[in-house]
Design an enzyme around this catalytic site. Structure first.
Site, mmCIF file in Angstrom:
data_model
loop_
_atom_site.group_PDB
_atom_site.id
_atom_site.type_symbol
_atom_site.label_atom_id
_atom_site.label_comp_id
_atom_site.label_asym_id
_atom_site.label_seq_id
_atom_site.Cartn_x
_atom_site.Cartn_y
_atom_site.Cartn_z
ATOM 1 N N GLU A 4 -8.504 -20.328 -51.773
ATOM 2 C CA GLU A 4 -8.546 -19.545 -50.540
ATOM 3 C C GLU A 4 -9.440 -20.246 -49.522
ATOM 4 O O GLU A 4 -10.664 -20.104 -49.566
ATOM 5 C CB GLU A 4 -9.114 -18.151 -50.815
ATOM 6 C CG GLU A 4 -8.310 -17.335 -51.809
ATOM 7 C CD GLU A 4 -8.572 -15.846 -51.652
ATOM 8 O OE1 GLU A 4 -7.624 -15.118 -51.387
ATOM 9 O OE2 GLU A 4 -9.737 -15.430 -51.763
ATOM 10 N N GLY B 176 -8.340 -13.396 -43.665
ATOM 11 C CA GLY B 176 -8.463 -12.304 -42.706
ATOM 12 C C GLY B 176 -8.408 -12.761 -41.251
ATOM 13 O O GLY B 176 -8.709 -11.991 -40.348
ATOM 14 N N SER C 54 -4.519 -14.970 -45.401
ATOM 15 C CA SER C 54 -3.508 -14.565 -44.419
ATOM 16 C C SER C 54 -2.070 -14.740 -44.909
ATOM 17 O O SER C 54 -1.184 -15.055 -44.129
ATOM 18 C CB SER C 54 -3.723 -15.298 -43.087
ATOM 19 O OG SER C 54 -4.982 -14.933 -42.534
ATOM 20 N N GLU D 261 -16.118 -13.866 -50.134
ATOM 21 C CA GLU D 261 -16.996 -12.839 -49.544
ATOM 22 C C GLU D 261 -18.197 -12.583 -50.438
ATOM 23 O O GLU D 261 -19.295 -12.299 -49.952
ATOM 24 C CB GLU D 261 -16.183 -11.559 -49.275
ATOM 25 C CG GLU D 261 -15.278 -11.735 -48.057
ATOM 26 C CD GLU D 261 -13.976 -10.968 -48.086
ATOM 27 O OE1 GLU D 261 -13.852 -9.991 -48.836
ATOM 28 O OE2 GLU D 261 -13.059 -11.371 -47.346
ATOM 29 N N LYS E 143 -10.004 -5.072 -51.381
ATOM 30 C CA LYS E 143 -11.366 -5.139 -50.826
ATOM 31 C C LYS E 143 -11.934 -3.715 -50.715
ATOM 32 O O LYS E 143 -11.582 -2.861 -51.529
ATOM 33 C CB LYS E 143 -11.365 -5.906 -49.497
ATOM 34 C CG LYS E 143 -10.691 -7.275 -49.649
ATOM 35 C CD LYS E 143 -10.935 -8.200 -48.499
ATOM 36 C CE LYS E 143 -10.195 -9.518 -48.759
ATOM 37 N NZ LYS E 143 -10.447 -10.521 -47.729
HETATM 38 P P1 PGA Z 1 -6.324 -11.943 -46.425
HETATM 39 O O1 PGA Z 1 -7.417 -11.985 -47.627
HETATM 40 O O2 PGA Z 1 -4.973 -11.949 -47.085
HETATM 41 O O3 PGA Z 1 -6.615 -10.658 -45.696
HETATM 42 O O4 PGA Z 1 -6.558 -13.161 -45.601
HETATM 43 C C1 PGA Z 1 -7.202 -12.762 -48.771
HETATM 44 C C2 PGA Z 1 -8.396 -12.626 -49.701
HETATM 45 O O5 PGA Z 1 -9.532 -12.571 -49.224
HETATM 46 O O6 PGA Z 1 -8.236 -12.572 -50.941
#
Ligand code: PGA
Length: 258
Positions: free
Chosen positions: A174, A180, A220, A104, A12
């Site tokens: 996801e 997150g 996560s 996102e 990210k």
């Molecule tokens: P995360 O993000 O492992 O921090 O939950 C996963 C992603 O958005 O690809």
């Protein structure tokens, strides 16, 4: 068919150049513990060159055994698109992968299934492996709409592809409520949606093609929950955000998919 699992780190908008280089070198140094799992790093675009150099990546691959990917790209090939990066430019910088349609980007940047499908097509045309993200919001899961939402995203984001093209895609499931947040989907919840996605791919291509497509889970994922996810028959790797910012934990996740 036995699928080669793929574990990708989605950094990210994190790290600076020095930290990106150090993390890359640490992942490359420990990469062997992941065995034959495909391990991929997706840094912020501006550090792709730095990470590629640290991996000694070339357009033919990476002697470090760690693949390089981007987090997004334009659906356009070239031209007056200020601030954008094309698939050809990513290939030129030795990328083999690109994450497309991350939640996102869908929620914060307004990306639609139609736009994601155009990007997927452009990525495949340039020779990149797209990692195409789908997943439901919390309210959609609570309203029992998960299958409907994911089906629409899979059909829409992979629209217009031939069976041969579909065979080259990686899908990442996801659930948005798990990204997150520390709330990982249970292995059963994840497997249920992964099986749905594989059945959709069977309809869209063929049983043989669907059987070969890698479907990652994301949201996560940590070293402590990766093994239970990896034990599910239709979970073929992970797309890792937060836990990919530290080499040891990231490599432990990759090793869980051996
Ligand atoms: P995360 O993000 O492992 O921090 O939950 C996963 C992603 O958005 O690809």
């Amino acid at each position: 068919m036995s699928r080669t699992s793929i574990v990708a780190g989605n950094w990210k908008m994190n790290l600076d150049r020095g930290a990106a280089e150090a993390l890359t070198k640490a992942v490359a140094a420990g990469r062997d513990q992941a065995g034959d799992v495909d391990v991929v790093l997706c840094p912020p675009s501006i550090y792709i060159g730095t990470v590629g150099t640290a991996l000694s990546a070339t357009s033919g691959g990476s002697p470090s055994g760690v693949g390089l990917g981007a987090q997004n790209m334009s659906e356009q090939a070239s031209g007056a698109y200020t601030g954008e990066i094309s698939a050809g430019m990513l290939v030129d910088m030795c990328c083999g992968y690109v994450i497309l349609g991350h939640s996102e980007r869908r929620t914060l940047m307004g990306e639609t299934d139609e736009l994601v499908a155009a990007k997927v097509k452009a990525a495949l045309t340039a020779g990149l492996t797209p990692i195409v993200c789908v997943g439901e919001q919390l309210a959609e899961r609570e309203a029992d709409r998960t299958h409907e939402v994911v089906s629409t995203q899979v059909r829409g984001s992979l629209a217009g592809l031939s069976a041969d093209e579909l065979a080259k895609v990686v899908v990442a499931y996801e659930p948005v409520w798990a990204i997150g947040t520390g709330k990982v989907a249970t292995p059963e919840q994840a497997q249920d949606v992964h099986a749905l996605i594989r059945s959709l791919l069977t309809e869209m291509a063929s049983p043989e093609v669907a059987d070969g497509i890698r479907i990652q889970y994301g949201g996560s994922v940590k070293a402590g929950n990766a093994a239970d996810l990896a034990a599910q028959p239709d979970i073929d790797g992970a797309l890792v955000g937060g836990a990919s910012l530290e080499a040891e934990g990231f490599l432990a996740i990759a090793a869980a998919f051996r």
